[in-house]
Write an enzyme that holds these catalytic residues in place. Structure first.
Site, PDB file in Angstrom:
ATOM      1  N   HIS A 361       0.806  -1.225   0.000  1.00 14.17           N
ATOM      2  CA  HIS A 361       0.000   0.000   0.000  1.00 14.17           C
ATOM      3  C   HIS A 361       0.835   1.270   0.000  1.00 14.17           C
ATOM      4  O   HIS A 361       0.269   2.356   0.152  1.00 14.17           O
ATOM      5  CB  HIS A 361      -0.940   0.042   1.205  1.00 14.17           C
ATOM      6  CG  HIS A 361      -1.980  -1.029   1.213  1.00 14.17           C
ATOM      7  ND1 HIS A 361      -3.245  -0.862   0.709  1.00 14.17           N
ATOM      8  CD2 HIS A 361      -1.928  -2.299   1.659  1.00 14.17           C
ATOM      9  CE1 HIS A 361      -3.950  -1.974   0.849  1.00 14.17           C
ATOM     10  NE2 HIS A 361      -3.154  -2.880   1.426  1.00 14.17           N
ATOM     11  N   LYS A 552      -8.816  13.675   4.346  1.00 12.65           N
ATOM     12  CA  LYS A 552      -7.878  12.545   4.346  1.00 12.65           C
ATOM     13  C   LYS A 552      -6.870  12.793   5.461  1.00 12.65           C
ATOM     14  O   LYS A 552      -6.850  13.888   6.039  1.00 12.65           O
ATOM     15  CB  LYS A 552      -7.149  12.457   3.002  1.00 12.65           C
ATOM     16  CG  LYS A 552      -6.547  13.799   2.528  1.00 12.65           C
ATOM     17  CD  LYS A 552      -5.909  13.725   1.146  1.00 12.65           C
ATOM     18  CE  LYS A 552      -6.867  13.785   0.017  1.00 12.65           C
ATOM     19  NZ  LYS A 552      -6.913  12.586  -0.776  1.00 12.65           N
ATOM     20  N   ARG A 553      -6.058  11.791   5.803  1.00  8.71           N
ATOM     21  CA  ARG A 553      -5.007  12.017   6.794  1.00  8.71           C
ATOM     22  C   ARG A 553      -4.139  13.198   6.371  1.00  8.71           C
ATOM     23  O   ARG A 553      -3.964  13.463   5.173  1.00  8.71           O
ATOM     24  CB  ARG A 553      -4.130  10.757   6.933  1.00  8.71           C
ATOM     25  CG  ARG A 553      -4.821   9.604   7.642  1.00  8.71           C
ATOM     26  CD  ARG A 553      -5.202   9.965   9.074  1.00  8.71           C
ATOM     27  NE  ARG A 553      -4.016  10.107   9.900  1.00  8.71           N
ATOM     28  CZ  ARG A 553      -3.522   9.134  10.668  1.00  8.71           C
ATOM     29  NH1 ARG A 553      -4.127   7.969  10.741  1.00  8.71           N
ATOM     30  NH2 ARG A 553      -2.444   9.341  11.376  1.00  8.71           N
ATOM     31  N   LYS A 558       0.399  14.451   0.756  1.00  5.50           N
ATOM     32  CA  LYS A 558      -0.966  14.725   0.299  1.00  5.50           C
ATOM     33  C   LYS A 558      -1.176  16.217   0.028  1.00  5.50           C
ATOM     34  O   LYS A 558      -2.157  16.613  -0.588  1.00  5.50           O
ATOM     35  CB  LYS A 558      -1.979  14.212   1.320  1.00  5.50           C
ATOM     36  CG  LYS A 558      -1.934  12.683   1.500  1.00  5.50           C
ATOM     37  CD  LYS A 558      -2.925  12.217   2.545  1.00  5.50           C
ATOM     38  CE  LYS A 558      -2.833  10.729   2.862  1.00  5.50           C
ATOM     39  NZ  LYS A 558      -3.474   9.866   1.842  1.00  5.50           N
ATOM     40  N   THR A 660      -8.750   6.329  -2.019  1.00  4.46           N
ATOM     41  CA  THR A 660     -10.089   5.770  -2.168  1.00  4.46           C
ATOM     42  C   THR A 660     -11.109   6.877  -1.924  1.00  4.46           C
ATOM     43  O   THR A 660     -12.242   6.796  -2.424  1.00  4.46           O
ATOM     44  CB  THR A 660     -10.333   4.614  -1.180  1.00  4.46           C
ATOM     45  OG1 THR A 660      -9.836   4.998   0.109  1.00  4.46           O
ATOM     46  CG2 THR A 660      -9.628   3.350  -1.619  1.00  4.46           C
ATOM     47  N   LYS A 664     -14.848   7.806  -3.717  1.00  5.18           N
ATOM     48  CA  LYS A 664     -16.087   8.106  -2.991  1.00  5.18           C
ATOM     49  C   LYS A 664     -16.645   9.445  -3.448  1.00  5.18           C
ATOM     50  O   LYS A 664     -17.860   9.604  -3.656  1.00  5.18           O
ATOM     51  CB  LYS A 664     -15.819   8.149  -1.475  1.00  5.18           C
ATOM     52  CG  LYS A 664     -15.379   6.805  -0.910  1.00  5.18           C
ATOM     53  CD  LYS A 664     -14.727   6.902   0.479  1.00  5.18           C
ATOM     54  CE  LYS A 664     -13.975   5.603   0.778  1.00  5.18           C
ATOM     55  NZ  LYS A 664     -13.105   5.699   1.980  1.00  5.18           N
TER      56      LYS A 664
HETATM   57  C1  26Q Z   1       3.466   1.168  10.397  1.00  9.16           C
HETATM   58  C2  26Q Z   1       4.406   0.963  11.397  1.00  9.16           C
HETATM   59  C3  26Q Z   1       4.142   1.328  12.714  1.00  9.16           C
HETATM   60  C4  26Q Z   1       2.911   1.885  13.013  1.00  9.16           C
HETATM   61  C5  26Q Z   1       1.966   2.093  12.028  1.00  9.16           C
HETATM   62  C6  26Q Z   1       2.246   1.734  10.713  1.00  9.16           C
HETATM   63  C7  26Q Z   1       1.255   1.977   9.648  1.00  9.16           C
HETATM   64  C8  26Q Z   1      -0.096   1.930   9.919  1.00  9.16           C
HETATM   65  C9  26Q Z   1      -1.020   2.199   8.921  1.00  9.16           C
HETATM   66  C10 26Q Z   1       1.650   2.271   8.366  1.00  9.16           C
HETATM   67  C11 26Q Z   1       0.718   2.526   7.371  1.00  9.16           C
HETATM   68  C12 26Q Z   1      -0.629   2.494   7.654  1.00  9.16           C
HETATM   69  C13 26Q Z   1      -1.662   2.799   6.667  1.00  9.16           C
HETATM   70  C14 26Q Z   1      -1.434   3.079   5.397  1.00  9.16           C
HETATM   71  C15 26Q Z   1      -2.502   3.457   4.456  1.00  9.16           C
HETATM   72  O1  26Q Z   1      -3.619   3.731   4.850  1.00  9.16           O
HETATM   73  N1  26Q Z   1      -2.207   3.471   3.157  1.00  9.16           N
HETATM   74  C16 26Q Z   1      -3.188   3.833   2.160  1.00  9.16           C
HETATM   75  O2  26Q Z   1      -3.815   2.636   1.711  1.00  9.16           O
HETATM   76  C17 26Q Z   1      -4.918   2.926   0.855  1.00  9.16           C
HETATM   77  C18 26Q Z   1      -5.584   1.621   0.515  1.00  9.16           C
HETATM   78  O3  26Q Z   1      -4.812   0.895  -0.384  1.00  9.16           O
HETATM   79  C19 26Q Z   1      -4.449   3.678  -0.386  1.00  9.16           C
HETATM   80  O4  26Q Z   1      -5.579   4.041  -1.120  1.00  9.16           O
HETATM   81  C20 26Q Z   1      -3.643   4.915  -0.006  1.00  9.16           C
HETATM   82  O5  26Q Z   1      -3.092   5.512  -1.157  1.00  9.16           O
HETATM   83  C21 26Q Z   1      -2.555   4.551   0.978  1.00  9.16           C
HETATM   84  O6  26Q Z   1      -1.876   5.713   1.420  1.00  9.16           O
END
Ligand code: 26Q
Length: 818
Positions: A361, A552-553, A558, A660, A664
């Site tokens: 991702h 979004k975050r 972004k 995503t 939406k």
């Molecule tokens: C990693 C290590 C330690 C703590 C947390 C994390 C961590 C947690 C969540 C790293 C990444 C995430 C989430 C990532 C994320 O939401 N990525 C998004 O995924 C979507 C679904 O595929 C995409 O549409 C987005 O582009 C992407 O940014």
């Protein structure tokens, strides 16, 4: 819906009377309340318990059918599921929304209103967690045999407040009063080991001196649209194996005795925010292993109960890894097969690499997971040995010698030669899986060409694309009932499970009555949101304004700050030329910043500072408004997205894997202004270049610019407008009563910091695209056509399409009876 005989507490028929009777029975016998004194929360709970009776009945039928036929199932492993509120969605999918609404009316209960009582299940950070939730819903809707596994976090993603424009985080105590949606199964608890050491004797390996942790499963039923298939999501909660270490207690060690319990329970205490500063944290590794170990044991237990022939495992089980977060499962299954089942390495590896599939991702290097080897060794000593062996065999595949071969070995190794050495989880996931996919066409291409070129050469058949999708049941039927009704009246209800049918709207593009209704629905959605904005941020929103939305975050890539520079540019235009006419705009932001991400928090503060200035300036009145909606989540998204006119998808090209929110928003008739990044590329193909505002550098041009030595100062020196805006931000003028330096980090990240996300490089092109959007919006009829074209064209971004591609192309699973 069939009856459930044997107890008056269960609904016997799907009539309003039966539904009301059942809810009242729950009120009385589960909650011990009289209807006359029940609070809205009591009604929400009682109604949810009524819905749950339906869910459980179908759950049992589905699971029994899957068990009896010995189906091949997919097991979806994800550290995150962003489910949101469930009552509304469950009733819609069960086909009981209208009946329940009618059932509760005579007792003075408004269903829509009691739904607000529910706490969101915010067990996810953002896109990746919400994708997992949409995927589970589509799996059930398509009747596919699937079980989700996750963690039962005591605290989900933090709650966001603002104080003077600064983000404040509060714990998300979603579970304080329990939830009606989960079913505890103590009989299915699992015990897993942590820490300790290994002993090699008698030709085998023994993991000893470990600590035991108990995993307790909570099941959340997942109902598909139409209510036929009910799959479930199994969430693990960590508990101490011994309530209390009696021996330690008897020795007088009260605190030691309690410590064990408190350590165990800390494991599933909290969801980690997606934050650089949290990378490599010991408890996160423990959390991941605990999750993976419980889930695998449960998968093997079910397999053994359903199949006598153990060699069928790779035929009956496919395990999907949602990013690298659960990739330890690859090593854990190797350990179980080798140490516990005594299988030979080659055969075990053959099985493992037929069982796992992995979705990546992110391309951002700082977001790729690594674990320091010393930490890994302490927590999982046996797994480290197995990793070394996987790596030895992997490096042996590079048979040549010489410098080029060494470089290739270094490039593919599971270990990064840092200090200390670190395990690269993405490499483990790639070598241990039979399929590796990205989440948009562009992202999958960049995975092959930039992130994993050596692996792509080594395993050319492994890499694929599956573009993300969103479930129309949540993001249209649930979030936009007005538009959903119009679509059903115009096209029939087929679109709900076949979103490509929206293409049929093209015939109505020039139909005056359809256009009028579509426009009226957008306006009603804007009024509905305006009502909420008063509560959420004290803003009196102008419903005639163009609603320009970035939700979004908060992250530099972004580029919420690119949006902010444009707002300041517009505001300067007003100040310099107060008479100039342009369509009024409301800029809406929402999203959380990771607690340790200082620059993201500075961007939030800057947006608030600009909002305060602009919203309070009589010169801007009737032309410009800016608002930041706090505590963005699934529910707020479902009110904001249907009201949006313009969708900001402005990440630096090559950085957003898919997005995503872009899907939406387009589905709900917002026009995109965006870069050629992630799924925007495919959205442009779908809607046509005339129905989207694309601007800025391409991923290739970005790489080129950076490689040639990008210098933001050149832009600053050459463009007086940019200079004025950046200096304004740095001056302190926007934050009266606070130190002048409050927003300085934002300015300096774009100059001294080298502008790593090329905000200044794309600014001029962004302005030009915004002017185009402005011109298009002035022509109400043209804009309406663009909006309708967007709704009509984005059917392919349904998660049903995505899940079909996974099911047929990767998992090789088929719909099952039940
Ligand atoms: C990693 C290590 C330690 C703590 C947390 C994390 C961590 C947690 C969540 C790293 C990444 C995430 C989430 C990532 C994320 O939401 N990525 C998004 O995924 C979507 C679904 O595929 C995409 O549409 C987005 O582009 C992407 O940014």
């Amino acid at each position: 819906m069939t009856s459930c005989p044997g107890s008056f507490r269960f609904v016997k028929e799907t009539t309003p009377d039966a539904i009301r009777e059942c809810a009242i029975a729950h009120l009385r016998f589960t909650l011990a309340r009289f209807p006359k004194s029940a609070t809205p929360r009591d009604w929400w709970l009682a109604t949810s318990l009524m819905a749950r009776d339906f869910l459980v009945e179908r759950l049992l039928a589905t699971q029994e059918a899957h068990r009896a036929s010995g189906v091949r199932r997919v097991y979806y492993l994800s550290l995150e599921y962003f489910l949101g509120r469930l009552l509304r969605q469950n009733l819609l999918n069960l086909g009981l929304w209208d009946l329940t609404s009618e059932a509760l009316r005579p007792v003075g209960v408004d269903l829509e209103e009691i739904c607000q009582e529910e706490a969101e299940m915010g067990l996810g950070n953002g896109g990746l967690g919400r994708l997992a939730a949409c995927f589970l819903e589509s799996l059930a809707t398509l009747g596919l045999p699937a079980i989700g596994y996750g963690i039962h976090y005591e605290f989900g993603l933090f709650q966001q407040d603002f104080q003077r424009g600064y983000q404040i985080e509060r714990p998300d105590d979603w579970h304080r009063f329990g939830t009606p949606w989960e079913i505890l199964h103590p009989e299915l608890s699992q015990t897993v080991h942590l820490y300790g050491r290994t002993e090699h004797r008698e030709g085998g390996c023994y993991w000893t001196d470990y600590r035991d942790i108990l995993g307790l499963p909570f099941d959340i039923p997942i109902v598909g649209y139409g209510g036929k298939t009910v799959n479930f999501l199994r969430l693990w909660s960590a508990k101490s194996t011994k309530e209390f270490d009696l021996e330690a207690f008897n020795r007088g060690g009260y605190f030691e005795a309690v410590e064990e319990k408190s350590f165990a329970e800390s494991i599933t205490k909290v969801l980690y925010p997606n934050d650089k500063t949290e990378n490599g944290k010991a408890l996160r590794l423990v959390q991941q292993y605990f999750f993976v170990a419980c889930s695998l044991r449960d998968i093997l237990r079910r397999f053994e109960a359903e199949h006598r022939d153990g060699t069928l495992l790779p035929d009956k089980v496919v395990i999907h890894l949602n990013d690298t977060h659960p990739a330890l499962a690859i090593v854990e299954l190797m350990r179980i097969l080798i140490d516990e089942k005594r299988m030979a390495w080659e055969k075990a590896w053959d099985w493992v690499t037929r069982i796992f599939a992995y979705t990546n991702h992110t391309l951002l290097p700082e977001a790729l997971e690594t674990w320091p080897v010393p930490l890994f060794h302490r927590v999982l000593p046996r797994h480290l040995e197995i990793l070394y062996e996987i790596n030895r065999r992997l490096l042996d595949t590079v048979s040549e010698t010489g410098e080029a071969a060494d470089a290739r070995r270094r490039a593919i190794s599971l270990f990064e030669e840092s200090h200390p050495k670190a395990v690269r989880m993405a490499h483990l996931a790639v070598v241990g899986s039979f399929s590796v996919n990205g989440v948009s066409a562009l992202h999958s291409e960049l995975l092959r060409s930039r992130l994993f070129p050596e692996f792509a050469a080594l395993f050319p058949g492994k890499f694929r694309n599956v573009t993300n999708g969103i479930t129309p049941r949540v993001w249209l039927l649930g979030a936009n009932p007005g538009l959903a009704s119009l679509l059903t009246e115009t096209l029939g209800e087929g679109w709900i499970t076949d979103l490509s049918r929206l293409e049929g709207l093209r015939t109505f593009l020039d139909d005056a009555s359809f256009r009028e209704r579509y426009a009226a629905i957008k306006r009603a959605n804007k009024l509905r949101l305006a009502d909420r904005l008063r509560d959420w941020c004290g803003l009196d929103a102008d419903p005639n304004a163009l609603f320009d939305v970035q939700v979004k975050r908060i992250h530099e890539y972004k580029r919420q700050h690119l949006n902010l520079l444009h707002i300041l540019w517009l505001y300067r235009r007003i100040l310099e030329n107060p008479r100039e006419e342009f369509p009024p705009r409301l800029f809406l932001f929402a999203g959380k910043a990771a607690p340790g991400y200082d620059l993201a928090k500075c961007i939030i503060k800057a947006i608030h500072a600009v909002a305060d200035r602009i919203n309070g300036d009589p010169l801007a009145f009737g032309r410009l408004q800016v608002a930041f909606v706090p505590n963005y989540g699934v529910w707020r998204a479902s009110l904001i997205i249907p009201a949006a006119d313009l969708s900001e998808q402005i990440s630096t090209a090559g950085k957003e894997a898919s997005g995503t929110g872009n899907m939406k928003l387009a589905l709900n008739g917002a026009v995109t202004i965006g870069t050629l990044d992630g799924a925007n590329v495919e959205i442009r193909e779908a809607v046509g270049p005339e129905n989207i505002f694309i601007f800025g550098l391409t991923a290739e041009e970005v790489a080129d610019r950076v490689q040639k030595g990008y210098n933001p100062w050149e832009i600053y020196e050459a463009d007086p407008e940019i200079r004025a805006i950046l200096d304004w931000i740095g001056s302190g003028d926007l934050t009266p009563g606070e130190p002048a330096s409050v927003l300085a980090p934002l300015r300096s990240s774009l100059l001294e910091g080298g502008d790593p996300f090329l905000v200044l490089a794309d600014f001029a092109a962004y302005l030009a695209a915004q002017r185009q959007a402005e011109r298009a919006y002035r022509d109400k009829s043209r804009w309406l056509s663009m909006a309708v074209q967007n709704t009509a064209s984005v059917g392919r971004f349904s998660s049903d399409r995505a899940i079909r591609e996974y099911a047929e192309g990767i998992w090789r699973i088929a719909p099952a009876a039940g």
